[in-house]
Design a protein around this motif. Structure first.
Motif, PDB file in Angstrom:
ATOM      1  N   ASP A 110      -1.784   6.311   2.163  1.00 59.75           N
ATOM      2  CA  ASP A 110      -1.950   7.452   1.251  1.00 59.75           C
ATOM      3  C   ASP A 110      -1.831   8.772   2.002  1.00 59.75           C
ATOM      4  O   ASP A 110      -1.238   9.736   1.501  1.00 59.75           O
ATOM      5  N   ARG A 166       0.830  -1.204   0.000  1.00 58.13           N
ATOM      6  CA  ARG A 166       0.000   0.000   0.000  1.00 58.13           C
ATOM      7  C   ARG A 166       0.869   1.261   0.000  1.00 58.13           C
ATOM      8  O   ARG A 166       0.492   2.284  -0.587  1.00 58.13           O
ATOM      9  N   GLU A 167       2.041   1.192   0.619  1.00 62.43           N
ATOM     10  CA  GLU A 167       2.962   2.336   0.562  1.00 62.43           C
ATOM     11  C   GLU A 167       3.529   2.508  -0.842  1.00 62.43           C
ATOM     12  O   GLU A 167       3.677   3.634  -1.330  1.00 62.43           O
ATOM     13  N   ALA A 205       0.838   4.196  -2.710  1.00 64.01           N
ATOM     14  CA  ALA A 205       0.666   5.590  -2.302  1.00 64.01           C
ATOM     15  C   ALA A 205       1.728   6.497  -2.917  1.00 64.01           C
ATOM     16  O   ALA A 205       1.483   7.682  -3.149  1.00 64.01           O
ATOM     17  N   PHE A 233      -5.055   2.524  -3.808  1.00 68.54           N
ATOM     18  CA  PHE A 233      -5.963   3.582  -3.393  1.00 68.54           C
ATOM     19  C   PHE A 233      -6.728   4.159  -4.576  1.00 68.54           C
ATOM     20  O   PHE A 233      -7.677   4.926  -4.373  1.00 68.54           O
ATOM     21  N   PHE A 240      -7.226  12.728  -3.689  1.00 65.60           N
ATOM     22  CA  PHE A 240      -6.647  12.486  -2.370  1.00 65.60           C
ATOM     23  C   PHE A 240      -6.895  13.685  -1.455  1.00 65.60           C
ATOM     24  O   PHE A 240      -7.276  13.527  -0.292  1.00 65.60           O
ATOM     25  N   THR A 286       1.198   9.946  -0.202  1.00 61.50           N
ATOM     26  CA  THR A 286       0.755  10.438  -1.508  1.00 61.50           C
ATOM     27  C   THR A 286       1.203  11.874  -1.785  1.00 61.50           C
ATOM     28  O   THR A 286       1.577  12.185  -2.929  1.00 61.50           O
TER      29      THR A 286
END
Length: 639
Positions: free
Chosen positions: A447, A62-63, A66, A230, A468, A451
């Motif tokens: 995120d 997920r990083e 992001a 995301f 975002f 992000t």
């Protein structure tokens, strides 16, 4: 013979998970990039487990997403089962995991590479680094072709001088029987790069038709699908899922293994490399956990259009006949047919202490490194390093400062800092316990943390960043609104609280205070909040977590402030540690080996004590004062 010569900004060597992320990042940042693979069939190959994510690894994916990487998007396209792990625990350790269709994953990533501007995918073996006066100038391939470049990223995975072993059988190949890369290691050593020999392994693949699933426990995916990327919502990626199955080894299995340990290359001395402590072979498990009478095995599909099943938890390098014998003692596998033998694989990798936090080699300017070549294990760890190496290789070409994530920003920061700073004598695996600030480094808020940086770097497009920002605005607005909703102790309120297993109010409260109760949350208190408006589930999740764990988060943020003070105390590159009086000899040696970027990094080096850090702080302050005094003298004309 005329030699082919070509010119690029960035060369990436290896097209596994690290190489793919590195090449995509560099190309998307506008650098003319070429990525080499020994075989087109090895692009984003998943030679071991057929899944992405899992405990702490889901955080990394997920990083990556992001920041603008590809792994999360690719698994969302090609997953066959999705599950959020550790849901019975707090959100800090929730980790998304998805079973992948291995072939589809590889094909999808290869298609992405081949259709990215400024990126060339090339089959060929890189055999030599071209280094002049301490700087990388390009590479040479087995055919003799020369490729010039400003920067090079090494992402060779488990292919360097690889050999696969089971019993007394040795095959000089990379994973899955693919061609090994046998020549680059010598060039690395010739250029002063220190190599390690590591080992990993994989279980057998078995024929689905020979398995009795009726005596196993079926493992279903989650009803609610949480995307890795995301950019996706559940409705974008929802599909019919495919089950996995749970079974166990038993005493008979263990007896067969113990009786044949002398035939395992792990115990016979044939294997030279060091294996991963946290992902042991079944031989290691039986020896190290002799009190256990069974071990879990997960039977996992390798894809939607194959009968190959992966036997998770039973990695081995035992001989072929022993593999048949031990697998057939497992309930449901009594008549199993093996499609691919289990094997161990040895390969060359580097001592990552040779790298800066940017993943650039300290002694070869412009040469970067990422993935299992850096002594880590796992697809996710590899992809995370590849992304950072690719970003920094591109930024070096463009004359920009490198991107360095610290331990309070991301699991990626923890991963790289551990590799570069600490001594690693076995393949490194990411775990939630390695992250000191895991309460704020959750997979759900990757995120929120990264992000804006991805947008600043140039990997997050404007439209995504605007969405975002709107999400962040909604979270802040709703959190503040809930804090200002006052709840009285009326009869209806008390009934709702009791219905949800909570104690009645003795006096008025706010909705935010009620959400903090362990048994309550934002959703179950909807009846007390008639003015609430529909919000995206991701926004609700952040509001709920931010309020429920507000005290803990606040405490950890104060810890981060102290951490940042140490990280911001930079160590001059010109420092000569031998000149620092009262610094112990071991500390001098370790500090010279690592050349830490900051006092914070220095404090995490094994062999550097708190007293050494105190001495170092005093010396750096003296250096600063002397420098200022010289500056003043120069300005006033004093000699």
């Amino acid at each position: 013979m005329k030699v082919v010569e070509e010119y690029y900004d960035v060369i990436v060597v290896g097209a596994g998970h690290a190489g793919c992320e590195a090449a995509l990042a560099a190309a998307r940042l506008g650098c003319e990039t070429i990525i080499f693979t020994v075989s087109m069939n090895s692009v984003a190959l998943m030679p071991c487990n057929p899944n992405i994510g899992g405990s702490s690894k889901g955080h990394l994916v997920r990083e990556i997403d992001a920041l603008g990487g590809e792994m999360g998007k690719n698994i969302d396209k090609t997953y066959i089962q999705s599950k959020m792990l550790n849901k019975s625990k707090g959100p800090a350790v929730h980790s998304l995991r998805a079973q992948a269709d291995k072939d589809a994953y590889s094909i999808s990533m290869r298609y992405t590479l081949q259709n990215t501007d400024h990126l060339t995918l090339r089959q060929g073996e890189v055999t030599e680094l071209l280094v002049e006066e301490g700087s990388i100038r390009g590479v040479k391939t087995f055919s003799g072709a020369i490729y010039h470049a400003k920067t090079v990223v090494l992402a060779t995975g488990t292919y360097l001088k690889a050999r696969c072993l089971y019993g007394d059988v040795v095959e000089y190949t990379g994973p899955n029987g693919l061609q090994a890369a046998n020549h680059l290691s010598q060039s690395l050593m010739d250029n002063g790069v220190e190599l390690y020999r590591f080992k990993t392994g994989t279980p057998a693949r078995i024929d689905k038709r020979s398995i009795d699933f009726s005596v196993m426990e079926e493992q279903f995916g989650d009803e609610t699908i949480v995307p890795f990327s995301f950019t996706n919502k559940e409705e974008d990626i929802r599909r019919e899922q495919i089950s996995c199955w749970l079974t166990y080894t038993n005493e008979e299995t263990h007896k067969i293994i113990r009786d044949n340990l002398d035939r395992s290359p792990l115990y016979s001395g044939m294997i030279e490399g060091t294996g991963p402590r946290y992902c042991p072979s079944i031989e290691d498990k039986v020896v190290r956990f002799a009190d256990k009478n069974r071990h879990q095995l997960f039977i996992e599909p390798e894809g939607e259009y194959t009968n190959e099943m992966y036997v998770g938890g039973m990695s081995s390098s035992l001989p072929e006949d022993v593999q048949y014998a031990m697998y057939r003692t497992v309930r449901g596998l009594e008549h199993v047919k093996i499609i691919r033998n289990a094997y161990a694989i040895e390969y060359d990798c580097i001592n990552p202490n040779q790298l800066r936090l940017s993943l650039e080699f300290k002694n070869i300017s412009g040469l970067f490194s990422g993935g299992q070549f850096n002594g880590s294990s796992g697809y996710e760890e590899a992809a995370a390093q590849g992304l950072i190496a690719g970003i920094n290789a591109a930024r070096k070409c463009q004359g920009k400062e490198p991107v360095i994530l610290d331990r309070s920003q991301a699991y990626i920061g923890v991963l790289i800092d551990d590799l570069v700073t600490k001594e690693n004598h076995e393949p490194y695996r990411m775990m939630t316990s390695r992250a000191e600030y895991r309460l704020i480094l959750r997979q759900d808020n990757a995120d929120m943390r990264l992000t804006p940086l991805g947008y600043e770097i140039g990997l997050i497009e404007k439209d995504r960043y605007d969405k975002f920002c709107e999400k962040r605005r909604q979270i802040e607005k709703e959190t503040e609104r809930v804090r200002n909703i006052h709840i009285g102790a009326g009869k209806r309120v008390q009934e709702i609280l009791v219905k949800n297993g909570s104690t009645p109010l003795k006096s008025a409260s706010t909705l935010a205070e009620l959400i903090k109760r362990p048994e309550l949350d934002y959703e179950c208190l909807a009846e007390l909040d008639p003015d609430r408006v529909p919000l995206d589930p991701a926004v609700i999740e952040q509001v709920n977590i931010n309020l429920k764990y507000e005290g803990y988060i606040s405490r950890q943020m104060k810890q981060v402030e102290q951490f940042k003070k140490m990280e911001n105390k930079l160590i001059p590159e010109s420092i000569v540690y031998e000149d620092v009086h009262n610094l112990r000899k071991e500390a001098v040696q370790k500090l010279n080996d690592i050349r830490p970027h900051s006092i914070g990094q220095a404090s995490r080096i094994s062999g550097v004590s708190p007293s050494d850090i105190s001495v170092l702080l005093v010396y750096i302050e003296q250096m600063r004062r002397r420098k200022n005094e010289k500056k003043v003298d120069a300005e006033t004309g004093n000699m």
